[in-house]
Design a protein around this motif. Structure first.
Motif, PDB file in Angstrom:
ATOM      1  N   LEU A  63      46.200  10.579  -6.490  1.00 28.86           N
ATOM      2  CA  LEU A  63      47.003  10.231  -7.726  1.00 28.86           C
ATOM      3  C   LEU A  63      48.238   9.526  -6.796  1.00 28.86           C
ATOM      4  CD1 LEU A  63      48.239  10.126 -10.357  1.00 28.86           C
ATOM      5  CD2 LEU A  63      49.095  12.421 -10.228  1.00 28.86           C
ATOM      6  N   GLN A  64      48.456  10.002  -5.591  1.00 32.59           N
ATOM      7  CA  GLN A  64      49.739   9.294  -4.989  1.00 32.59           C
ATOM      8  C   GLN A  64      49.231   7.865  -4.645  1.00 32.59           C
ATOM      9  OE1 GLN A  64      51.026  11.828  -1.866  1.00 32.59           O
ATOM     10  NE2 GLN A  64      53.050  10.106  -1.516  1.00 32.59           N
ATOM     11  N   LEU A  65      47.979   7.780  -4.134  1.00 33.11           N
ATOM     12  CA  LEU A  65      47.452   6.486  -3.836  1.00 33.11           C
ATOM     13  C   LEU A  65      47.429   5.480  -4.810  1.00 33.11           C
ATOM     14  CD1 LEU A  65      46.111   4.854  -1.650  1.00 33.11           C
ATOM     15  CD2 LEU A  65      43.957   5.712  -2.227  1.00 33.11           C
ATOM     16  N   LEU A  66      46.916   6.152  -5.866  1.00 29.38           N
ATOM     17  CA  LEU A  66      47.007   5.324  -7.367  1.00 29.38           C
ATOM     18  C   LEU A  66      48.083   4.619  -7.815  1.00 29.38           C
ATOM     19  CD1 LEU A  66      44.795   4.262  -9.476  1.00 29.38           C
ATOM     20  CD2 LEU A  66      45.102   6.465 -10.703  1.00 29.38           C
ATOM     21  N   THR A  67      48.935   5.592  -7.876  1.00 29.61           N
ATOM     22  CA  THR A  67      50.343   5.239  -8.593  1.00 29.61           C
ATOM     23  C   THR A  67      51.383   4.669  -7.746  1.00 29.61           C
ATOM     24  OG1 THR A  67      51.204   7.371  -8.168  1.00 29.61           O
ATOM     25  CG2 THR A  67      50.160   6.854 -10.311  1.00 29.61           C
ATOM     26  N   GLU A  68      51.048   4.785  -6.250  1.00 33.24           N
ATOM     27  CA  GLU A  68      52.139   4.286  -5.393  1.00 33.24           C
ATOM     28  C   GLU A  68      51.498   2.945  -4.628  1.00 33.24           C
ATOM     29  OE1 GLU A  68      53.880   7.243  -3.049  1.00 33.24           O
ATOM     30  OE2 GLU A  68      54.348   8.655  -4.793  1.00 33.24           O
ATOM     31  N   GLY A 107      47.409   2.654 -19.058  1.00 34.17           N
ATOM     32  CA  GLY A 107      46.348   3.602 -19.520  1.00 34.17           C
ATOM     33  C   GLY A 107      45.412   4.044 -18.611  1.00 34.17           C
ATOM     34  N   LEU A 108      44.876   5.269 -18.532  1.00 32.15           N
ATOM     35  CA  LEU A 108      43.938   5.676 -17.368  1.00 32.15           C
ATOM     36  C   LEU A 108      42.449   6.467 -18.207  1.00 32.15           C
ATOM     37  CD1 LEU A 108      43.294   6.773 -14.420  1.00 32.15           C
ATOM     38  CD2 LEU A 108      44.464   8.728 -15.137  1.00 32.15           C
ATOM     39  N   ALA A 109      41.369   5.750 -17.731  1.00 37.04           N
ATOM     40  CA  ALA A 109      40.030   6.149 -18.469  1.00 37.04           C
ATOM     41  C   ALA A 109      39.317   6.897 -17.267  1.00 37.04           C
ATOM     42  CB  ALA A 109      39.700   5.067 -19.446  1.00 37.04           C
ATOM     43  N   VAL A 142      47.406  -2.590 -19.254  1.00 41.45           N
ATOM     44  CA  VAL A 142      46.567  -2.556 -17.911  1.00 41.45           C
ATOM     45  C   VAL A 142      45.966  -1.083 -17.985  1.00 41.45           C
ATOM     46  CG1 VAL A 142      46.366  -2.532 -15.639  1.00 41.45           C
ATOM     47  CG2 VAL A 142      48.227  -3.790 -16.658  1.00 41.45           C
ATOM     48  N   ILE A 143      44.538  -1.214 -17.948  1.00 44.77           N
ATOM     49  CA  ILE A 143      44.160   0.225 -18.105  1.00 44.77           C
ATOM     50  C   ILE A 143      43.268   0.505 -16.785  1.00 44.77           C
ATOM     51  CG2 ILE A 143      42.180   1.570 -19.155  1.00 44.77           C
ATOM     52  CD1 ILE A 143      42.969   0.395 -21.944  1.00 44.77           C
ATOM     53  N   TYR A 144      43.512   1.472 -16.254  1.00 41.34           N
ATOM     54  CA  TYR A 144      42.619   2.126 -14.766  1.00 41.34           C
ATOM     55  C   TYR A 144      41.484   2.743 -15.241  1.00 41.34           C
ATOM     56  CZ  TYR A 144      47.025   0.163 -12.775  1.00 41.34           C
ATOM     57  OH  TYR A 144      48.157  -0.615 -12.482  1.00 41.34           O
ATOM     58  N   PHE A 156      43.491  -7.303 -22.797  1.00 40.77           N
ATOM     59  CA  PHE A 156      44.037  -6.214 -21.655  1.00 40.77           C
ATOM     60  C   PHE A 156      43.530  -6.577 -20.320  1.00 40.77           C
ATOM     61  CE2 PHE A 156      39.802  -4.446 -22.402  1.00 40.77           C
ATOM     62  CZ  PHE A 156      39.537  -3.691 -21.373  1.00 40.77           C
ATOM     63  N   THR A 157      44.052  -6.002 -19.123  1.00 34.23           N
ATOM     64  CA  THR A 157      43.598  -6.076 -17.943  1.00 34.23           C
ATOM     65  C   THR A 157      42.624  -4.755 -17.615  1.00 34.23           C
ATOM     66  OG1 THR A 157      45.210  -7.703 -17.114  1.00 34.23           O
ATOM     67  CG2 THR A 157      44.344  -5.937 -15.657  1.00 34.23           C
ATOM     68  N   LEU A 158      41.741  -4.821 -17.072  1.00 34.24           N
ATOM     69  CA  LEU A 158      40.915  -3.718 -16.574  1.00 34.24           C
ATOM     70  C   LEU A 158      41.131  -3.668 -14.902  1.00 34.24           C
ATOM     71  CD1 LEU A 158      38.977  -1.181 -17.343  1.00 34.24           C
ATOM     72  CD2 LEU A 158      37.211  -2.659 -16.948  1.00 34.24           C
ATOM     73  N   VAL A 159      41.354  -2.294 -14.548  1.00 36.39           N
ATOM     74  CA  VAL A 159      41.484  -2.159 -13.208  1.00 36.39           C
ATOM     75  C   VAL A 159      40.448  -1.022 -12.761  1.00 36.39           C
ATOM     76  CG1 VAL A 159      42.818  -1.465 -11.199  1.00 36.39           C
ATOM     77  CG2 VAL A 159      43.887  -2.904 -12.841  1.00 36.39           C
ATOM     78  N   ALA A 160      39.324  -1.491 -12.099  1.00 31.58           N
ATOM     79  CA  ALA A 160      38.531  -0.550 -11.906  1.00 31.58           C
ATOM     80  C   ALA A 160      38.280   0.004 -10.329  1.00 31.58           C
ATOM     81  CB  ALA A 160      36.935  -0.989 -12.129  1.00 31.58           C
TER      82      ALA A 160
END
Length: 231
Positions: free
Chosen positions: A92-97, A115-117, A30-32, A55-59
């Motif tokens: 980042l807290q919003l993104l990961t949690e 992953g993170l791009a 999964v790539i964000y 892969f899964t893309l999360v935009a």
């Protein structure tokens, strides 16, 4: 390929617009991707042109760009420009949690890795995250804003939360050719950080692309994601 219709799931989280393009199979990466102009689908199409990896893309869109992507406050680079206001830790807290757990409910199986791009300030954010969270094991900083005040020193002197499997860095070969002395440092800073990571035992690559900061952003971002998928 550019006209292909992709399966997608959409949801909102505290004002952020999240679009998830799921993998066909279970237990894929999964790539964000933090986006400036909701370019996720165009990046996905370009990645599919470049590699066959599933892969899964999360935009994520709807970002307060100069706040969410900046690690700390920095005055405007140009007269009339917006200042950076240092909201990266909060985002980042919003993104990961919140965003990532919701996204992972929608993927097939479990994420093989996350992953993170990101491009520009989002490329800066992608590297900064390595020092704040162990969540992402592969990172692509594409034309990253590594001219950002004090970031190079921060990157060279602070410990990451967990060593990533690999890091991709890229830049346009004309990005340093500017009258602004802050921006002139971008290539030297990026190359120095890339060397430091490589010497630290992290699988790292640095690519110099043709053009300035505003050229071929979709293609450059896709190249970074394809590289992460190819390790």
């Amino acid at each position: 390929m550019q006209n292909e219709t992709y399966e997608k799931h959409e949801f909102n989280m505290q004002g952020k617009r999240v679009t998830l393009y799921p993998s066909d199979a279970q237990n894929m990466p999964v790539i964000y991707l933090n986006t400036f102009e909701n370019e996720g689908e165009r990046v996905l199409a370009e990645v599919r042109e470049r590699c066959a990896a599933d892969f899964t893309l999360v935009a994520i869109g709807g970002l307060n760009w100069d706040h969410d992507m900046s690690p700390w406050a920095m005055p405007p680079l140009f007269k009339g420009d917006a200042p950076c206001t240092g909201g990266a830790d909060e985002y980042l807290q919003l993104l990961t949690e919140q965003i990532a757990p919701r996204a992972e409910e929608l993927v097939k199986g479990r994420a093989a890795w996350s992953g993170l791009a990101g491009y520009s300030l989002a490329g800066l954010f992608a590297l900064y995250v390595l020092y704040q969270s162990p969540f992402f094991s592969r990172v692509a900083s594409v034309s990253g804003s590594l001219w950002f005040a004090n970031f190079k020193d921060f990157a060279l002197t602070h410990e990451m939360k967990a060593a990533p499997e690999c890091v991709y860095l890229s830049l346009g070969d004309k990005e340093r050719m500017t009258k602004n002395p802050v921006l002139q440092s971008v290539q030297e800073n990026t190359e120095q950080i890339a060397r430091f990571y490589a010497h630290s035992g992290i699988q790292t690559t640095f690519e110099l692309n043709e053009g300035n900061h505003f050229q071929n952003a979709i293609q450059r971002t896709a190249a970074g994601i394809a590289w992460l998928l190819g390790r």
